[in-house]
Design a protein around this motif. Structure first.
Motif, PDB file in Angstrom:
ATOM      1  N   UNK A 189      -0.057  -6.238   9.776  1.00 13.83           N
ATOM      2  CA  UNK A 189      -0.388  -5.841  10.308  1.00 13.83           C
ATOM      3  C   UNK A 189       0.667  -4.206   8.985  1.00 13.83           C
ATOM      4  N   UNK A 190       2.117  -4.076   8.505  1.00 11.20           N
ATOM      5  CA  UNK A 190       2.664  -3.255   9.133  1.00 11.20           C
ATOM      6  C   UNK A 190       2.109  -2.271   7.606  1.00 11.20           C
ATOM      7  N   UNK A 191       1.350  -3.347   6.737  1.00 11.03           N
ATOM      8  CA  UNK A 191       1.289  -3.143   6.005  1.00 11.03           C
ATOM      9  C   UNK A 191      -0.232  -1.845   6.261  1.00 11.03           C
ATOM     10  N   UNK A 192      -1.172  -1.412   7.416  1.00 17.17           N
ATOM     11  CA  UNK A 192      -1.746  -0.492   7.703  1.00 17.17           C
ATOM     12  C   UNK A 192      -1.134   0.071   8.378  1.00 17.17           C
ATOM     13  N   UNK A 193       0.253   0.090   9.032  1.00 19.40           N
ATOM     14  CA  UNK A 193       0.953   1.137   9.776  1.00 19.40           C
ATOM     15  C   UNK A 193       1.123   2.308   8.658  1.00 19.40           C
ATOM     16  N   UNK A 194       2.137   1.196   7.590  1.00 20.21           N
ATOM     17  CA  UNK A 194       2.362   2.405   5.885  1.00 20.21           C
ATOM     18  C   UNK A 194       1.464   3.284   5.769  1.00 20.21           C
ATOM     19  N   UNK A 195       0.130   2.555   5.564  1.00 20.00           N
ATOM     20  CA  UNK A 195      -1.280   3.224   5.195  1.00 20.00           C
ATOM     21  C   UNK A 195      -1.469   4.381   6.168  1.00 20.00           C
ATOM     22  N   UNK A 196      -1.102   4.435   7.579  1.00 18.76           N
ATOM     23  CA  UNK A 196      -1.873   5.729   8.071  1.00 18.76           C
ATOM     24  C   UNK A 196      -0.759   6.383   8.391  1.00 18.76           C
ATOM     25  N   UNK A 235       8.546   1.862  -3.367  1.00 19.66           N
ATOM     26  CA  UNK A 235       9.856   2.282  -2.389  1.00 19.66           C
ATOM     27  C   UNK A 235      10.071   1.357  -1.255  1.00 19.66           C
ATOM     28  N   UNK A 236      11.271   0.420  -0.981  1.00 23.28           N
ATOM     29  CA  UNK A 236      10.774  -0.046  -0.620  1.00 23.28           C
ATOM     30  C   UNK A 236      10.024  -0.338   0.943  1.00 23.28           C
ATOM     31  N   UNK A 237       9.779   0.665   1.086  1.00 18.61           N
ATOM     32  CA  UNK A 237       9.063  -0.447   2.629  1.00 18.61           C
ATOM     33  C   UNK A 237       7.769  -0.045   2.021  1.00 18.61           C
ATOM     34  N   UNK A 238       7.337   0.428   1.664  1.00 16.59           N
ATOM     35  CA  UNK A 238       6.161  -0.283   0.873  1.00 16.59           C
ATOM     36  C   UNK A 238       6.037  -1.364  -0.014  1.00 16.59           C
ATOM     37  N   UNK A 239       7.160  -1.521  -0.247  1.00 18.46           N
ATOM     38  CA  UNK A 239       7.021  -3.766  -1.479  1.00 18.46           C
ATOM     39  C   UNK A 239       6.980  -4.115   0.052  1.00 18.46           C
ATOM     40  N   UNK A 240       7.765  -3.987   0.680  1.00 19.37           N
ATOM     41  CA  UNK A 240       8.124  -4.789   1.742  1.00 19.37           C
ATOM     42  C   UNK A 240       6.591  -5.187   2.337  1.00 19.37           C
ATOM     43  N   UNK A 273     -11.199 -10.791   4.874  1.00 17.84           N
ATOM     44  CA  UNK A 273     -11.328  -9.375   4.241  1.00 17.84           C
ATOM     45  C   UNK A 273     -10.514  -8.677   3.809  1.00 17.84           C
ATOM     46  N   UNK A 274     -10.501  -7.655   5.567  1.00 20.97           N
ATOM     47  CA  UNK A 274      -9.895  -6.883   6.196  1.00 20.97           C
ATOM     48  C   UNK A 274      -8.576  -6.106   5.281  1.00 20.97           C
ATOM     49  N   UNK A 275      -7.936  -7.272   5.248  1.00 20.27           N
ATOM     50  CA  UNK A 275      -6.687  -7.710   4.601  1.00 20.27           C
ATOM     51  C   UNK A 275      -6.548  -6.720   2.702  1.00 20.27           C
ATOM     52  N   UNK A 276      -7.530  -7.651   2.705  1.00 19.67           N
ATOM     53  CA  UNK A 276      -8.055  -7.927   0.506  1.00 19.67           C
ATOM     54  C   UNK A 276      -8.363  -6.657   0.443  1.00 19.67           C
ATOM     55  N   UNK A 277      -8.682  -5.431   1.365  1.00 11.69           N
ATOM     56  CA  UNK A 277      -9.317  -4.341   1.163  1.00 11.69           C
ATOM     57  C   UNK A 277      -8.425  -3.345   1.420  1.00 11.69           C
ATOM     58  N   UNK A 278      -7.454  -3.320   1.850  1.00 17.75           N
ATOM     59  CA  UNK A 278      -6.070  -2.630   1.828  1.00 17.75           C
ATOM     60  C   UNK A 278      -4.907  -3.382   1.463  1.00 17.75           C
ATOM     61  N   UNK A 279      -4.793  -4.248   0.932  1.00 18.01           N
ATOM     62  CA  UNK A 279      -4.533  -5.036  -0.879  1.00 18.01           C
ATOM     63  C   UNK A 279      -4.403  -4.195  -1.640  1.00 18.01           C
ATOM     64  N   UNK A 312       0.750   0.916  -7.210  1.00 18.06           N
ATOM     65  CA  UNK A 312       1.277  -0.015  -8.478  1.00 18.06           C
ATOM     66  C   UNK A 312       1.748  -0.862  -8.796  1.00 18.06           C
ATOM     67  N   UNK A 313      -0.025  -0.361  -9.682  1.00 19.13           N
ATOM     68  CA  UNK A 313       0.089  -0.470 -10.926  1.00 19.13           C
ATOM     69  C   UNK A 313       0.220  -2.363 -11.343  1.00 19.13           C
ATOM     70  N   UNK A 314       0.028  -2.770 -10.461  1.00 19.75           N
ATOM     71  CA  UNK A 314       0.136  -4.693 -10.193  1.00 19.75           C
ATOM     72  C   UNK A 314      -1.589  -5.364 -10.355  1.00 19.75           C
ATOM     73  N   UNK A 315      -1.589  -5.166 -11.205  1.00 17.96           N
ATOM     74  CA  UNK A 315      -3.181  -5.155 -12.259  1.00 17.96           C
ATOM     75  C   UNK A 315      -3.444  -6.552 -11.744  1.00 17.96           C
ATOM     76  N   UNK A 316      -2.983  -7.464 -11.793  1.00 11.17           N
ATOM     77  CA  UNK A 316      -3.592  -9.040 -11.332  1.00 11.17           C
ATOM     78  C   UNK A 316      -3.900  -9.448 -10.464  1.00 11.17           C
TER      79      UNK A 316
END
Length: 367
Positions: A254-261, A274-279, A299-305, A312-316
């Protein structure tokens, strides 16, 4: 045509991500059509853009069969039977109610006054059917947000007030079912419930489904800065839910969705480091790795990821998400776009290009 499609996608990507995507030593570059270096998502068996399903975040064959039946024959019984057999307190029932309500809203937008006859028949012939009442409430919410005069308009307010009454009638038909209260969360946001009133509504939700990810995503919107809260309130809500999440729960994401918003419209390169995004990303990846493979929220979480892993260029890791979700784009962040399929295709194209620029290929991607 595939190479042309990719080049167009890359061109769009420059416009969308150009301000903050940083090229590394193994950087990406556009190539001439037909070049053996051209990355092509079709080589991985991914769906063509025009075949992407914008209705749902991931596969649900039973839902698709029921939608085909009700829209093709006008007979509502298939939808009623599906919802009756779907557990009340699970994520899947909420997603299916949203899908039926969204389908009806799109039909009515395309054919005002004559669309969604199956839902009208459902309500007339089975007024005490809890599923039909919930779909009707969801239809009104989606009409208010998508097809009224916009937030703040008189039509928007009137439809949401009608939706609130529909939610309360639906709740009476199915005691213990959280779905009517989840639907009302969107009403609360649109009508601007005071915090005390929103808290009372939220208590009704968590009494029935304390770890419901869909409910938390809906409530998070209320606490966001753009609505009735702030960045701090949204972060506090998301982190508290993640901390209470039981093992295997996707609430840890859920914190990832808060960062997105709260991602700024103009993003500098170092934002993605940044540390906020990475965490937030690491928390979501942890949640994904420990979730049940059949969790309907996965799937909802994977789409956001995917939308974070690409810049972030984390291609794999980005390609790992594509591998699991490709074919479906009915989820944030794509659903916030005017053309969800095109937006997703841009990110997918860059994920493929970045993966191949760093030595990846269809042969090295797990299946």
């Amino acid at each position: 045509m595939e190479i042309l499609w990719f080049l167009i996608a890359m061109g769009l990507l420059v416009a969308v991500l150009g301000p903050y995507i940083r090229r590394r030593r193994a950087g990406l570059r556009l190539v001439e059509p037909g070049s053996p270096d051209a990355a092509d998502p079709a080589n991985y068996g991914f769906a063509r853009q025009e075949d992407l399903d914008v209705r749902v975040p991931g596969p649900d064959e039973d839902l698709m069969d029921a939608l085909t039946a009700v829209q093709g024959t006008g007979q509502w019984q298939a939808a009623s039977q599906l919802l009756a057999g779907t557990p009340k307190d699970g994520e899947l029932r909420w997603q299916r109610v949203q899908a039926f309500g969204g389908a009806a809203a799109l039909e009515l937008a395309a054919q005002p006054g004559t669309g969604a006859q199956w839902l009208k028949s459902w309500r007339l012939q089975a007024a005490k059917d809890a599923g039909g009442a919930q779909v009707h409430a969801e239809l009104l919410v989606q009409q208010a947000w998508r097809h009224s005069g916009g937030v703040g308009s008189e039509d928007h307010r009137i439809i949401l007030e009608e939706a609130r009454e529909a939610c309360r009638k639906a709740a009476l038909l199915s005691p213990g079912d959280p779905v009517p209260y989840l639907t009302e969360l969107a009403v609360a946001r649109g009508l601007g419930y005071p915090e005390s009133e929103f808290d009372r509504l939220w208590a009704q939700v968590i009494d029935r489904a304390p770890h419901h990810m869909g409910a938390h995503l809906a409530a998070l919107q209320y606490w966001c800065e753009k609505w009735h809260g702030s960045r701090e309130k949204a972060d506090a809500f998301a982190h508290a839910a993640a901390a209470r999440a039981p093992k295997g729960s996707l609430l840890a994401a859920l914190p990832l969705f808060a960062v997105y918003e709260h991602t700024p419209e103009v993003v500098l390169t170092n934002y993605w480091e940044s540390a906020v995004v990475t965490r937030a990303v690491e928390g979501a990846l942890y949640a994904v790795h420990h979730a049940r493979p059949d969790d309907p929220v996965l799937p909802l979480v994977r789409h956001m990821l995917l939308s974070f892993l690409v810049p972030m260029e984390r291609w794999a890791e980005a390609m790992e998400q594509v591998r699991h979700i490709d074919g479906y784009v009915g989820a944030l962040p794509w659903s916030a776009s005017q053309d969800p399929a095109a937006q997703y295709a841009v990110y997918r194209a860059l994920a493929v290009a970045g993966y191949e620029a760093n030595g990846g290929s269809p042969a090295t991607l797990p299946h």
